[in-house]
Design an enzyme around this catalytic site. Sequence first.
Site, PDB file in Angstrom:
ATOM      1  N   CYS A 120       7.848   0.497  -7.820  1.00  0.00           N
ATOM      2  CA  CYS A 120       8.141   0.467  -9.246  1.00  0.00           C
ATOM      3  C   CYS A 120       6.880   0.582 -10.091  1.00  0.00           C
ATOM      4  O   CYS A 120       5.774   0.373  -9.613  1.00  0.00           O
ATOM      5  CB  CYS A 120       8.823  -0.858  -9.625  1.00  0.00           C
ATOM      6  SG  CYS A 120      10.268  -1.238  -8.649  1.00  0.00           S
ATOM      7  N   GLY A 165       8.310   5.574  -9.586  1.00  0.00           N
ATOM      8  CA  GLY A 165       9.736   5.385  -9.339  1.00  0.00           C
ATOM      9  C   GLY A 165      10.554   6.303 -10.200  1.00  0.00           C
ATOM     10  O   GLY A 165      10.343   6.359 -11.415  1.00  0.00           O
ATOM     11  N   ASN A 167       7.309  -5.286  -9.745  1.00  0.00           N
ATOM     12  CA  ASN A 167       6.797  -4.316  -8.783  1.00  0.00           C
ATOM     13  C   ASN A 167       6.387  -5.088  -7.547  1.00  0.00           C
ATOM     14  O   ASN A 167       5.566  -5.998  -7.618  1.00  0.00           O
ATOM     15  CB  ASN A 167       5.590  -3.559  -9.369  1.00  0.00           C
ATOM     16  CG  ASN A 167       4.999  -2.578  -8.374  1.00  0.00           C
ATOM     17  OD1 ASN A 167       5.679  -2.098  -7.483  1.00  0.00           O
ATOM     18  ND2 ASN A 167       3.716  -2.287  -8.530  1.00  0.00           N
ATOM     19  N   GLY A 168       6.962  -4.735  -6.418  1.00  0.00           N
ATOM     20  CA  GLY A 168       6.655  -5.434  -5.176  1.00  0.00           C
ATOM     21  C   GLY A 168       7.919  -5.770  -4.419  1.00  0.00           C
ATOM     22  O   GLY A 168       8.990  -5.225  -4.678  1.00  0.00           O
ATOM     23  N   TYR A 185      -2.870   6.985  -2.252  1.00  0.00           N
ATOM     24  CA  TYR A 185      -1.759   7.881  -2.574  1.00  0.00           C
ATOM     25  C   TYR A 185      -0.954   7.484  -3.797  1.00  0.00           C
ATOM     26  O   TYR A 185      -0.662   8.326  -4.648  1.00  0.00           O
ATOM     27  CB  TYR A 185      -0.833   7.961  -1.342  1.00  0.00           C
ATOM     28  CG  TYR A 185       0.483   8.651  -1.584  1.00  0.00           C
ATOM     29  CD1 TYR A 185       0.541  10.012  -1.889  1.00  0.00           C
ATOM     30  CD2 TYR A 185       1.683   7.951  -1.500  1.00  0.00           C
ATOM     31  CE1 TYR A 185       1.760  10.654  -2.110  1.00  0.00           C
ATOM     32  CE2 TYR A 185       2.916   8.587  -1.722  1.00  0.00           C
ATOM     33  CZ  TYR A 185       2.941   9.925  -2.016  1.00  0.00           C
ATOM     34  OH  TYR A 185       4.130  10.553  -2.244  1.00  0.00           O
ATOM     35  N   SER A 217      -1.315  15.297  -4.033  1.00  0.00           N
ATOM     36  CA  SER A 217      -2.063  14.134  -3.567  1.00  0.00           C
ATOM     37  C   SER A 217      -3.158  14.474  -2.571  1.00  0.00           C
ATOM     38  O   SER A 217      -4.115  13.712  -2.419  1.00  0.00           O
ATOM     39  CB  SER A 217      -1.100  13.108  -2.956  1.00  0.00           C
ATOM     40  OG  SER A 217      -0.334  13.703  -1.921  1.00  0.00           O
ATOM     41  N   ASP A 258      -3.975  16.444   3.976  1.00  0.00           N
ATOM     42  CA  ASP A 258      -2.921  15.653   3.352  1.00  0.00           C
ATOM     43  C   ASP A 258      -3.326  14.183   3.418  1.00  0.00           C
ATOM     44  O   ASP A 258      -4.229  13.811   4.176  1.00  0.00           O
ATOM     45  CB  ASP A 258      -1.581  15.877   4.060  1.00  0.00           C
ATOM     46  CG  ASP A 258      -0.385  15.604   3.166  1.00  0.00           C
ATOM     47  OD1 ASP A 258      -0.586  15.133   2.024  1.00  0.00           O
ATOM     48  OD2 ASP A 258       0.761  15.853   3.607  1.00  0.00           O
ATOM     49  N   CYS A 294      -5.017  -4.927   1.775  1.00  0.00           N
ATOM     50  CA  CYS A 294      -3.942  -4.956   2.766  1.00  0.00           C
ATOM     51  C   CYS A 294      -3.854  -3.569   3.391  1.00  0.00           C
ATOM     52  O   CYS A 294      -3.655  -2.578   2.683  1.00  0.00           O
ATOM     53  CB  CYS A 294      -2.609  -5.326   2.132  1.00  0.00           C
ATOM     54  SG  CYS A 294      -1.213  -5.242   3.302  1.00  0.00           S
ATOM     55  N   CYS A 309       0.028  -1.413   7.176  1.00  0.00           N
ATOM     56  CA  CYS A 309       0.771  -0.249   7.663  1.00  0.00           C
ATOM     57  C   CYS A 309      -0.030   0.526   8.718  1.00  0.00           C
ATOM     58  O   CYS A 309       0.545   1.319   9.466  1.00  0.00           O
ATOM     59  CB  CYS A 309       1.166   0.663   6.507  1.00  0.00           C
ATOM     60  SG  CYS A 309      -0.189   1.126   5.430  1.00  0.00           S
TER      61      CYS A 309
END
Length: 499
Positions: free
Chosen positions: A34, A61, A135-136, A280, A321, A383, A471, A474
């Site tokens: 968001c 979003g 947002n989150g 990104y 991007s 990319d 963080c 991922c």
Amino acid sequence: MIPIHPVTPDEYPNQTDNPIHSHEHRSDKPEEACGVFGIYAPEEDVAKLTYFGLYALQHRGQESAGIATFEGAKVHLHKDMGLVSQVFNETVLDQLPGNLAVGHTRYSTTGSSRKANAQPAVVETRLGSLGLAHNGNLVNTVQLRAELLQTKANLITTTDSEMIAFAIAEAINAGADWLEGSIQAFKRCQGAFSLVIGTPDGVMGVRDPNGIRPLVIGTLPGNPIRYVLASETCGLDIIGAEYLRDVEPGELVWITEEGLASYHWSEQPQRKLCIFEMIYFARPDSVMHNESLYSYRMRLGRQIALESAVDADIVFGVPDSGIPAAIGFSQASGVPYAEGLIKNRYVGRTFIQPTQSMRETGIRMKLNPLKDVLVGKRVIIVDDSIVRGTTSRKLVKALRDAGAAEVHMRISSPPVTHPCFYGIDTDTQDQLIAATKSVAEIAQQLEVDSLAYLSWEGMLEATGEDTNSFCSACFTGDYPVAIPEQVKRSKLILEKVVV
């Protein structure tokens, strides 16, 4: 009474009913949750300024948008499915008077894509209404929902955002004021939350103790100085606001007629900004750490050129991007930069499904190769990430069909091996191509001549900041906020992958 302007019916009550959520039609990128915006400026048309702020944050979003304005004790709310420019027009904005406003543009993570889940979430308290934009993603939603239902909270949506709003209302109705009640609620929340909250008395901006999602403060020129909150600095730039600073992890800022006050509500804040915001999600013209993200992304390209050079005739990025990293790659490697792909910038999400033959031709609706640039050339395509690999494979085929002699792919981030639980819509782990395949196997599946990812160390060192302040779960599986087992099992299917 909250006047809600007429909106279109819920066309897709469940995510699975919505064609944009089908596996085939989803972007092969992580999707941001968001964008949020807040403003206190009694002298200004706050609804219109919020509209433009959300317009600048549209990339965060594209499913729904909403604005709530506060005119004393009266709240005016309009929200609907669609892009900001589709949800609002001059007539609608004229019906949103007030001294302050909060706005939201949404991509669904917790809670399906439907009108009822659009934000801001507005709830009643003994001190008046509050409007919350989030947002989150919380990770303790099951526990928090159970607690709220025990106290007879009338939850009408499936979003964690509404739960935060009801938790605040519960504390206020028990006797707390706006600040005390909000802080009590935030201490019940685990996960990622950057919030803007409108009340009859002022606007709050809040970040979780790790500051996983961004939130910035800006000032409008004039006397007195008025304040603006936005997910990114591009949301300030569009309305002529000056960037002041970030809301700090574990901080609450309270913006009223008296100005801006700061409260550090978390005892042990530890900054863990999502590194994908820098790679990104955020716009390249947004500023983090006193520089545009365009500059950071160019450094990523330079770094991968140093780590994984290859002989080639041209290098280009996947628009938009991948372009800054491709330029950086060119600068560091000496391989000439060119445009090999043209993006149709007017293709958004569509409910019209392409024909079977169109699906077979791949991604031409959004990206079209320049044949005369590519024919006979050894090309490097840059990319920012690969998630499932479906789009990348179609892209490689399109480049070969256009006459490229060799196709080398460089990715300006490490392999994505783990799902996100903090507000990014990623697949379950078994759907992430790098979680189940080696780099060599991915290269074979994409049918490229070579494939290389940026190293985890190179990605973090390029920030120029403390590498422990991000963080990157991922890429590593090291989650800064503990994930409850019930939530973890929903996405984390495989054992931890070593990178």
